[in-house]
Design an enzyme around this catalytic site. Structure first.
Site, short mmCIF file in Angstrom:
data_model
loop_
_atom_site.label_atom_id
_atom_site.label_comp_id
_atom_site.label_asym_id
_atom_site.label_seq_id
_atom_site.Cartn_x
_atom_site.Cartn_y
_atom_site.Cartn_z
N CYS A 1 12.61 3.30 179.62
CA CYS A 1 12.20 4.69 179.87
C CYS A 1 12.71 5.22 181.21
CB CYS A 1 10.69 4.85 179.75
SG CYS A 1 9.71 3.91 180.96
N HIS B 1 5.15 4.14 182.01
CA HIS B 1 6.03 4.91 181.12
C HIS B 1 6.32 6.28 181.72
CE1 HIS B 1 8.09 6.02 177.48
NE2 HIS B 1 7.41 7.16 177.45
N HIS C 1 12.28 10.71 175.35
CA HIS C 1 12.08 9.43 176.03
C HIS C 1 12.53 8.28 175.15
CE1 HIS C 1 7.85 8.82 174.06
NE2 HIS C 1 8.58 9.62 173.34
#
Length: 179
Positions: A76, A128, A140
């Site tokens: 990510c 994240h 993402h």
């Protein structure tokens, strides 16, 4: 007797000069745009460029701890770092460090290009990062088998585990600081 053609040319020339004079002087009465107008347009353009860059990688595989600068796999934060860097904004490598740059943004005030941070492990630590695209969507990557994707934000895991959001697109300033 005067030539009617010369008279028409003279009237046309006078009319054109008068029109030009009015047009040029009108600019004196129209206020200049505020200094804040340009960054908004520029911020929007940068956000759109970031989204366009990121969408070029839809489907690229996810790999935890993917190396920075690789484009055949992302995690990510390597994804956000790469996409923003391609558009002139340097971000730190990890999602936790990325969450320290820019300006905090309330979930209700998200704009396209904002970074959204979550704690999906429920351990009190950011793990994240995603890019808010507008219209309740996130760009993402987060899991093997899914890769770079677009997800709905509202009601999602990332919404339920939301920690913070940061705006790093603003005023063309150097955004690689820990403010």
């Amino acid at each position: 007797m005067k030539n009617p053609t010369n008279k028409r040319i003279h009237k046309t020339a006078v009319a054109m000069m008068l029109s030009l004079s009015i047009t040029l002087s009108a600019g004196l009465f129209i206020p200049a745009p505020s200094a804040q107008a340009a960054p908004t347009t520029n911020s929007y353009s940068i956000a759109m460029a970031i989204m366009n860059t990121g969408e070029q990688f839809l489907g690229v595989p996810y790999k935890f701890s993917a190396e920075a600068e690789r484009t055949d796999q992302f995690d990510c934060s390597s994804f956000t770092q790469y996409v923003f860097k391609k558009n002139g904004i340097d971000l730190p490598r990890s999602s936790r460090d990325q969450a320290k740059v820019g300006t905090p943004v309330a979930k209700s005030d998200l704009q396209a290009g904002d970074l959204v941070f979550s704690d999906t492990n429920h351990d009190g630590k950011i793990n994240h990062v995603s890019i808010y695209m507008g219209d309740g969507r996130l760009l993402h990557t987060y899991r093997v088998g899914i890769g770079v994707t677009i997800s709905n934000f509202e009601g999602s895991t990332w919404d339920k585990t939301f920690v913070t959001a940061r705006r790093v697109i603003q005023d063309n300033t150097n955004l690689n600081s820990n403010n």
